[in-house]
Design an enzyme around this catalytic site. Sequence first.
Site, PDB file in Angstrom:
ATOM      1  N   ASP A 184       0.514  -1.295   0.154  1.00 52.45           N
ATOM      2  CA  ASP A 184       0.356   0.089   0.011  1.00 52.45           C
ATOM      3  C   ASP A 184       0.900   1.197  -0.223  1.00 52.45           C
ATOM      4  O   ASP A 184       2.262   1.179  -0.049  1.00 52.45           O
ATOM      5  CB  ASP A 184      -0.880  -0.208   0.876  1.00 52.45           C
ATOM      6  CG  ASP A 184      -2.112   1.240   1.370  1.00 52.45           C
ATOM      7  OD1 ASP A 184      -3.190   0.000   1.179  1.00 52.45           O
ATOM      8  OD2 ASP A 184      -2.199   2.043  -0.117  1.00 52.45           O
TER       9      ASP A 184
HETATM   10  C1  GLC Z   1      -4.101   4.598  -0.991  1.00 55.50           C
HETATM   11  C2  GLC Z   1      -5.110   2.999  -0.221  1.00 55.50           C
HETATM   12  C3  GLC Z   1      -5.383   2.441  -1.397  1.00 55.50           C
HETATM   13  C4  GLC Z   1      -4.935   2.375  -2.796  1.00 55.50           C
HETATM   14  C5  GLC Z   1      -4.313   2.961  -2.043  1.00 55.50           C
HETATM   15  C6  GLC Z   1      -3.523   4.204  -4.011  1.00 55.50           C
HETATM   16  O1  GLC Z   1      -3.707   4.455   0.432  1.00 55.50           O
HETATM   17  O2  GLC Z   1      -4.938   1.934   0.923  1.00 55.50           O
HETATM   18  O3  GLC Z   1      -6.910   0.794  -1.063  1.00 55.50           O
HETATM   19  O4  GLC Z   1      -5.504   1.840  -4.042  1.00 55.50           O
HETATM   20  O5  GLC Z   1      -3.197   3.745  -1.780  1.00 55.50           O
HETATM   21  O6  GLC Z   1      -4.320   5.344  -3.705  1.00 55.50           O
END
Ligand code: GLC
Length: 742
Positions: free
Chosen positions: A289
């Site tokens: 993430d």
């Molecule tokens: C965010 C979220 C994730 C998302 C990623 C890209 O923090 O936790 O679900 O896909 O970053 O935006």
Amino acid sequence: MERIKAEKKARELLAQMTLEEKIGQLNQAGTTMICTLPGIEADIDTWITDTMEGRMSEAELKRRLAMCEEDLKLDETQAGEIGSFVNLDDDQKLIQVVEAAQNSRCKIPLLLGADVIRGYRTLFPTPLAMSCGWDMDLHRALARTAKKEALASGINWVFGPMLDIARDARWGRIVESPGEDPYMASEIAKAMVEEYHTDDGDGTLICTAKHFLAYGAVSGGQDYNTVSISRQQLYETYLPPFRAAVDAGVDCVMSAFHDLNGVPCACDKELLTDLLRGEMGFDGFVVSDAEAVKQCVPHGIAENEAEAAKLCLLAGNDIDMSSYDYKKYLKKLVEDGELEETAIDRAVERVLEKKFEYDLFEKYYYYDEDIVRNKVFTEEHRRCSREVAKRTIVLLKNEGAALPIVGKKKLLIIGELADDKEALTGPWAFTGDSNKTVTIVEGIRRGAPKGIEVLYQKGFGVHDNQEGFEAALAAAREADFVVAVAGETAFMSGEASSRASLHLAGAQETFLRKLAKINVPKTVLLVNGRPLSIRFLKEHPGINAIVETWHLGTESGNAVADVLFGKYNPGAKLAVTFANEAGQEPMYYNHPNTGKPGGSFKFTSKYQDVPIEPLYPFGYGLSYTTFAYSDLEVLTPRVKKREALKCRVTIENTGTYFGEEVVQLYTHDRTASCVRPVKELKRFARIALEPGEKKAVEFTVPATELGFYNRECEYVLEAGGFDLYVGPSSAEGLLGEFYIVE
Ligand code: GLC
């Protein structure tokens, strides 16, 4: 390209790559906004926080961002130091990074990923609302539309479906979840992965099961907080939808931010390699993430970011999303003999295999205005979004058949949310344009039958300002029907949006209590991302009806009007429990009985200050018509372990409206070697019935689905007696029984 050939191609290409180029494939970049506005502090993060917390409008944020320069990292891309981008969804900018990758030495195409959670440009209801539709065709329609629009716009990778079981409404991302039930979430996982992988003529999308694992169980419902649960609970509740996604062939798994039982998911080898790849057989790639690699340092599991990079890569986290630690440190770790280059090769191979498998080396993306015009945000897609949205609206209360609105002359709409495009669109809508959302005011004005005068008063909003109260209440006294719109703004749920209270924020409750005293038929429409503590609305006789409309996306106002004026009879059911108070969270239907189940006797399991039952139970939802259940037959009273349970029930539409009913089958394992939930959803069907029409519904459940994971996390099916319930919600139904026999 078939997998075996893709693997061969990947190995051949890998052999030609430098160490820097290999690491580049594991580096996922985001673009960087550089503010050059004179006299404005270039603090983008503050602007974004101010917007999400209501201190700056989204329009102002967009105005400022539009005047910033965006660093697309073209030089790094051309140097082969970037293998994918996150959330770069501007058509014109995408083509620039694609060109830059095309001019790199190895010409490796980029993975262009985006948070396509509920549609791309045409936005559908939030995932929790979608789950209230209890119909996989709705999820397939969303995925099909999103796939067409994303691919036409150059996006080849979606960071969805989000599959985190959510039982705690304090957690803001419950809005983005498939709800509280593992069986339903597994069905959704299967439906969406299959749809993203179906080529309707536009190609197929790389998709992602996220967030691995058990993100919805953060302590206290506080986002990013620690998760401590038994392995058995992981297997029983949180793993099933990910198993379903892996079995359906999901391409990518995103590891979660939090620490799970002492280890951050991003660097947990037992989780990402032993469980995900070893036990579950996942053969795609893992992405962290956002910045989760570097977060291993504040987690206290890595001394520094170099160690964090090493731990995550060795754990099986292939791509580093936007922390840049792989880019900064992996090369030196290899040169210093602290990391085998083969560990990098293994991760790079997985990424290259996927790029070959999806023919990205051949399918060069180019921006084509005609394609975008004919495939993105089309009338057909908007119509689809509206058809889906109205099927996710849940009728919670309807005393005296206040709804649908018929025979009225003067309808008054009250509430700022009724006219707030951003709020009605809701969270996780960055790839769309909330300015194109149809508001509730617009939808009611368009959809109202001839002869109805539609008036609008802001009156109140999600704040403490009461200046508009008196004018709105005075107008209510002159109307013959009132629609009051209350709930949450777009950023009160979603990521980093946990709330300790589930009550309506600001002075909303104060206003609605005053409105309830005015003798005029009225409904409250909820615009919200999460279950709310609305006990006073449920119990107050002056509130005739309550309609849960969630955040419905682009076609909000039209879908709401379809339901309010009876053009569509609501048939949705809650996919998540509404607790009376936040203090009861996490509250969910599939809980064990305990040895002292809550009852009138003092010494039983309950809270002193709220009812034992939920405010609204999982699976609950009303209709403008009524349905009667009868003639439950358990066709297989004794089920051998290799056979299946079969039962049949009759449902009749006993009212005067055409309507849809979600028939739900729950089982209860009475006695087992581990305590079992009082109910477990095993099947459901959304059926349509004309007034007076009867239908027999039959369910078949293989006995293998009636087992459970024991404390050793072995899946076991034990002989013994089961209760069986078939009904309109988890709280009521016809009762039957059957036995699993050896
Ligand atoms: C965010 C979220 C994730 C998302 C990623 C890209 O923090 O936790 O679900 O896909 O970053 O935006």
